[in-house]
Motif scaffolding. Structure first.
Motif, PDB file in Angstrom:
ATOM      1  N   LYS A 103       2.902 -64.651 -69.928  1.00  0.00           N
ATOM      2  CA  LYS A 103       3.102 -64.779 -71.378  1.00  0.00           C
ATOM      3  C   LYS A 103       4.562 -64.579 -71.768  1.00  0.00           C
ATOM      4  CE  LYS A 103      -1.574 -63.651 -72.861  1.00  0.00           C
ATOM      5  NZ  LYS A 103      -2.406 -62.839 -73.764  1.00  0.00           N
ATOM      6  N   ARG A 104       5.451 -65.026 -70.892  1.00  0.00           N
ATOM      7  CA  ARG A 104       6.885 -64.958 -71.172  1.00  0.00           C
ATOM      8  C   ARG A 104       7.528 -66.286 -70.809  1.00  0.00           C
ATOM      9  NH1 ARG A 104       7.464 -59.021 -68.361  1.00  0.00           N
ATOM     10  NH2 ARG A 104       6.659 -57.811 -70.138  1.00  0.00           N
ATOM     11  N   GLU A 105       8.548 -66.631 -71.566  1.00  0.00           N
ATOM     12  CA  GLU A 105       9.302 -67.850 -71.292  1.00  0.00           C
ATOM     13  C   GLU A 105      10.766 -67.477 -71.089  1.00  0.00           C
ATOM     14  OE1 GLU A 105       8.563 -70.736 -74.307  1.00  0.00           O
ATOM     15  OE2 GLU A 105       6.380 -70.638 -74.089  1.00  0.00           O
ATOM     16  N   PHE A 106      11.466 -68.306 -70.308  1.00  0.00           N
ATOM     17  CA  PHE A 106      12.808 -67.954 -69.873  1.00  0.00           C
ATOM     18  C   PHE A 106      13.765 -69.114 -70.134  1.00  0.00           C
ATOM     19  CE2 PHE A 106       9.695 -65.582 -67.534  1.00  0.00           C
ATOM     20  CZ  PHE A 106      10.201 -64.297 -67.473  1.00  0.00           C
ATOM     21  N   LEU A 107      14.975 -68.746 -70.526  1.00  0.00           N
ATOM     22  CA  LEU A 107      15.977 -69.758 -70.856  1.00  0.00           C
ATOM     23  C   LEU A 107      17.354 -69.168 -70.612  1.00  0.00           C
ATOM     24  CD1 LEU A 107      15.539 -72.639 -72.210  1.00  0.00           C
ATOM     25  CD2 LEU A 107      16.427 -71.603 -74.284  1.00  0.00           C
ATOM     26  N   GLY A 108      18.192 -69.855 -69.865  1.00  0.00           N
ATOM     27  CA  GLY A 108      19.544 -69.345 -69.663  1.00  0.00           C
ATOM     28  C   GLY A 108      20.226 -69.987 -68.470  1.00  0.00           C
ATOM     29  N   GLU A 109      21.546 -70.035 -68.547  1.00  0.00           N
ATOM     30  CA  GLU A 109      22.372 -70.545 -67.449  1.00  0.00           C
ATOM     31  C   GLU A 109      22.875 -69.378 -66.618  1.00  0.00           C
ATOM     32  OE1 GLU A 109      26.770 -72.629 -66.877  1.00  0.00           O
ATOM     33  OE2 GLU A 109      25.697 -72.839 -68.788  1.00  0.00           O
ATOM     34  N   LEU A 110      22.923 -69.557 -65.327  1.00  0.00           N
ATOM     35  CA  LEU A 110      23.389 -68.506 -64.423  1.00  0.00           C
ATOM     36  C   LEU A 110      24.811 -68.778 -63.963  1.00  0.00           C
ATOM     37  CD1 LEU A 110      20.279 -67.897 -62.123  1.00  0.00           C
ATOM     38  CD2 LEU A 110      21.121 -66.442 -63.989  1.00  0.00           C
ATOM     39  N   GLY A 111      25.615 -67.711 -63.959  1.00  0.00           N
ATOM     40  CA  GLY A 111      26.933 -67.797 -63.361  1.00  0.00           C
ATOM     41  C   GLY A 111      26.847 -67.533 -61.865  1.00  0.00           C
ATOM     42  N   LEU A 112      27.903 -67.843 -61.163  1.00  0.00           N
ATOM     43  CA  LEU A 112      27.894 -67.619 -59.713  1.00  0.00           C
ATOM     44  C   LEU A 112      27.817 -66.146 -59.363  1.00  0.00           C
ATOM     45  CD1 LEU A 112      30.545 -70.245 -58.533  1.00  0.00           C
ATOM     46  CD2 LEU A 112      28.071 -70.507 -58.826  1.00  0.00           C
ATOM     47  N   ASP A 113      28.185 -65.268 -60.289  1.00  0.00           N
ATOM     48  CA  ASP A 113      28.097 -63.826 -60.049  1.00  0.00           C
ATOM     49  C   ASP A 113      26.772 -63.244 -60.508  1.00  0.00           C
ATOM     50  OD1 ASP A 113      28.480 -64.231 -62.716  1.00  0.00           O
ATOM     51  OD2 ASP A 113      30.038 -62.707 -62.963  1.00  0.00           O
ATOM     52  N   SER A 115      25.532 -63.523 -63.620  1.00  0.00           N
ATOM     53  CA  SER A 115      25.499 -63.289 -65.067  1.00  0.00           C
ATOM     54  C   SER A 115      24.673 -64.374 -65.752  1.00  0.00           C
ATOM     55  CB  SER A 115      26.924 -63.280 -65.628  1.00  0.00           C
ATOM     56  OG  SER A 115      27.566 -64.522 -65.371  1.00  0.00           O
ATOM     57  N   ILE A 116      24.078 -64.005 -66.888  1.00  0.00           N
ATOM     58  CA  ILE A 116      23.245 -64.933 -67.661  1.00  0.00           C
ATOM     59  C   ILE A 116      24.024 -65.346 -68.901  1.00  0.00           C
ATOM     60  CG2 ILE A 116      21.044 -65.292 -68.808  1.00  0.00           C
ATOM     61  CD1 ILE A 116      19.891 -63.039 -67.154  1.00  0.00           C
ATOM     62  N   ARG A 117      24.130 -66.651 -69.097  1.00  0.00           N
ATOM     63  CA  ARG A 117      24.859 -67.188 -70.241  1.00  0.00           C
ATOM     64  C   ARG A 117      23.889 -67.870 -71.199  1.00  0.00           C
ATOM     65  NH1 ARG A 117      29.066 -69.925 -66.053  1.00  0.00           N
ATOM     66  NH2 ARG A 117      30.240 -68.035 -65.498  1.00  0.00           N
ATOM     67  N   PRO A 118      24.178 -67.802 -72.489  1.00  0.00           N
ATOM     68  CA  PRO A 118      23.258 -68.417 -73.467  1.00  0.00           C
ATOM     69  C   PRO A 118      23.275 -69.938 -73.377  1.00  0.00           C
ATOM     70  CG  PRO A 118      25.247 -67.632 -74.555  1.00  0.00           C
ATOM     71  CD  PRO A 118      25.329 -67.139 -73.137  1.00  0.00           C
ATOM     72  N   SER A 119      22.188 -70.538 -73.811  1.00  0.00           N
ATOM     73  CA  SER A 119      22.050 -71.991 -73.827  1.00  0.00           C
ATOM     74  C   SER A 119      21.898 -72.471 -75.258  1.00  0.00           C
ATOM     75  CB  SER A 119      20.828 -72.439 -73.004  1.00  0.00           C
ATOM     76  OG  SER A 119      20.938 -72.055 -71.668  1.00  0.00           O
ATOM     77  N   ARG A 120      22.424 -73.654 -75.536  1.00  0.00           N
ATOM     78  CA  ARG A 120      22.238 -74.245 -76.850  1.00  0.00           C
ATOM     79  C   ARG A 120      20.758 -74.572 -77.070  1.00  0.00           C
ATOM     80  NH1 ARG A 120      27.150 -78.615 -77.830  1.00  0.00           N
ATOM     81  NH2 ARG A 120      28.892 -77.150 -77.627  1.00  0.00           N
ATOM     82  N   GLY A 121      20.330 -74.456 -78.298  1.00  0.00           N
ATOM     83  CA  GLY A 121      18.936 -74.741 -78.613  1.00  0.00           C
ATOM     84  C   GLY A 121      18.008 -73.572 -78.359  1.00  0.00           C
ATOM     85  N   ALA A 122      18.559 -72.363 -78.123  1.00  0.00           N
ATOM     86  CA  ALA A 122      17.698 -71.210 -77.850  1.00  0.00           C
ATOM     87  C   ALA A 122      16.890 -70.811 -79.083  1.00  0.00           C
ATOM     88  CB  ALA A 122      18.546 -70.033 -77.368  1.00  0.00           C
ATOM     89  N   LEU A 123      17.400 -71.087 -80.278  1.00  0.00           N
ATOM     90  CA  LEU A 123      16.679 -70.705 -81.490  1.00  0.00           C
ATOM     91  C   LEU A 123      15.387 -71.513 -81.635  1.00  0.00           C
ATOM     92  CD1 LEU A 123      16.512 -69.086 -84.080  1.00  0.00           C
ATOM     93  CD2 LEU A 123      17.953 -70.802 -85.192  1.00  0.00           C
ATOM     94  N   SER A 124      15.456 -72.824 -81.432  1.00  0.00           N
ATOM     95  CA  SER A 124      14.242 -73.638 -81.516  1.00  0.00           C
ATOM     96  C   SER A 124      13.255 -73.250 -80.420  1.00  0.00           C
ATOM     97  CB  SER A 124      14.584 -75.126 -81.425  1.00  0.00           C
ATOM     98  OG  SER A 124      15.262 -75.419 -80.214  1.00  0.00           O
ATOM     99  N   ALA A 125      13.757 -72.886 -79.227  1.00  0.00           N
ATOM    100  CA  ALA A 125      12.880 -72.443 -78.146  1.00  0.00           C
ATOM    101  C   ALA A 125      12.191 -71.134 -78.503  1.00  0.00           C
ATOM    102  CB  ALA A 125      13.680 -72.293 -76.850  1.00  0.00           C
TER     103      ALA A 125
END
Length: 502
Positions: A103-113, A115-125
């Protein structure tokens, strides 16, 4: 054989369709395949996810790895699936319990180290996940804004290892909503306009009814300054409009603001920039001005083909952006404020200087704006150069943005209580029905309209403007003075010069 299924979201305009990230680990030579994406995006994801897992001191699963983003027929962009793919690999390899992703959903870009970076469109998701009663797990950056979605549960972490630690907890910590609202944009005060009483009155009229406005005048008389004061005259946006605007700003990566937007594209803008486009069918300037002001300076310098694209969204308040693989509807309920010079040199009709343009040059210059578009503009005002003494005069106490904004809010409240929309959005039949007038006034109006030869659409626009004038004054019945004011602000005749009142 190991399997894991983890939820995520793609982006389709302002919608966020559900995507299931399927992870399959099987015996055989170690390999890593991602299906459901273009080859280039798949190759980039494999590199980022592997480096992020290794850099987070987690074990890379030495299996034949197949990742599927279902449904495959749905268009997807790659970077937002880094986080769900990485967590799916950890669940499939038993490094993370399967209960951590239920019951969880996941969204994000990963850095090589890691780290988790935000993604565009996260509000609609986040909105879509909340409707499905799911939590949304994202990067820490911007998570407070996402937590402002009513009834949402947002879990955030700065990196992959921290996210794993949070998900292992029995009750993961929820992100608290942002303590303050987004910043408000600052606009010039209406009192900075000097020596232009007609312009000040027309700006109040435009703001009260949401009417479109065209200002014509020589360079330097204050057209740009006047347009920039209009957002400061508008009341706060309704919650639904504000949410739509935030969705658009989140999609394009613009800063989130709490005030009506003010967009001023350059006259070299293309159709895709103004209306929307690119290969992803992203929104254009007219959508980014939703609920606020779209200012087109030097209107006649815009390509005629670009301006003609405004005709449909002005009438409908929305736009469909179609491309080969995408077709998205975006809101576009904007207020058009335009400015232009009377001629190429800008001196036509001036009392202080001689115009250098021939009549044929002036005619061609004004034909840069089509008649149907001009017919859709409610208010046309011709400006003259103010006297030098007026520039040093004191502004009227009642002509400040604060005072006018209060009157605009009161006038708009009357309109919404009466018909549920602004006067600008009234249909022709509604405009006729709501403009109550005496028989003598109606007869005078019919004679004036026949003498002017205005189109039926322009007739209805005159009635909408007259209704707004009456609402500002707080009266129910439309009088001859209200109608005369509305007729005086019609389109300037081809011969040039200011339109005289009746």
């Amino acid at each position: 054989m190991h399997l894991a299924f983890i939820g995520s979201r793609s982006q389709a305009g302002l919608q966020a369709p559900a995507v299931t990230v399927e992870i399959h680990l099987s015996s055989g030579l170690p390999s890593f395949h991602v299906v459901g994406l273009a080859e280039s995006a798949s190759r980039e994801i494999r590199s980022r996810v592997r480096s992020a897992i290794v850099s987070s001191h987690l074990k890379w699963p030495d299996f034949n790895i197949t990742v599927n983003l279902a449904p495959c027929e749905q268009a997807k962009q790659g970077t937002r699936y880094d986080l769900p793919i990485a967590l799916g690999l950890l669940v499939a390899s038993n490094q993370l319990p399967s209960s951590a992703i239920e019951k969880r959903e996941f969204l994000g870009e990963l850095g090589l180290d890691g780290s988790i970076r935000p993604s565009r469109g996260a509000l609609s998701a986040t909105l879509a996940a909340t409707l499905d009663a799911h939590s949304m797990c994202v990067a820490s950056t911007g998570a407070e804004d996402l937590a402002c979605v009513p009834d949402s549960t947002v879990i955030a972490a700065p990196d992959l290892l921290s996210m794993c630690a949070i998900l292992r907890a029995d009750q993961p910590a929820r992100v608290a909503p942002a303590p303050s609202s987004p910043p408000a944009a600052q606009f010039p005060d209406l009192s900075s306009i000097r020596g232009q009483p007609l312009l000040v009155r027309t700006l109040e009229l435009a703001a009260a009814g949401g009417h479109h406005l065209l200002m014509t005048g020589p360079p330097g008389v204050g057209k740009t300054l006047a347009a920039s004061t209009v957002p400061g005259l508008l009341p706060p946006l309704p919650p639904e409009t504000q949410q739509q605007l935030w969705l658009l700003q989140d999609l394009t990566g613009d800063e989130r603001l709490s005030t009506p937007p003010f967009r001023s594209p350059h006259h070299s803008s293309s159709i895709a920039a103004l209306i929307g486009g690119t290969a992803k069918a992203l929104p254009g300037e007219i959508s980014m001005a939703h609920g606020g002001v779209l200012f087109l300076d030097e209107l006649t310098e815009f390509p005629r083909a670009v301006l003609n694209q405004l005709r449909q969204p002005i009438e409908e308040g929305r736009i469909c952006v179609s491309r080969a693989e995408h077709q998205h509807w975006y809101p576009a309920q904007f207020q058009l404020i335009a400015a232009m010079n009377p001629c190429p040199c800008g001196l036509a009709g001036s009392e202080d200087a001689q115009c250098r343009c021939t009549p044929d040059t002036i005619r061609r210059y004004r034909q840069g704006v089509s008649g149907p578009l001009m017919d859709r503009i409610d208010l046309h005002v011709t400006l003259n150069k103010p006297s030098t003494a007026d520039l040093f005069s004191q502004p009227a106490a009642h002509d400040t943005s604060h005072g006018v904004r209060d009157r605009v809010r009161t006038a708009r409240a009357r309109q919404l209580d009466r018909q549920g929309c602004l006067n600008r959005d009234l249909s022709g039949d509604q405009a006729v029905a709501l403009c109550q007038m005496t028989s003598q006034t109606r007869e005078w109006l019919v004679n004036a309209l026949e003498r002017l030869g205005v189109s039926p659409r322009s007739t209805h626009r005159r009635l909408r403007v007259a209704r707004t004038v009456a609402d500002i004054e707080g009266v129910q019945c439309v009088t001859k003075d209200h109608l005369a004011h509305a007729l005086a602000l019609r389109e300037t005749p081809p011969g040039g010069g200011a339109v005289k009142s009746f």
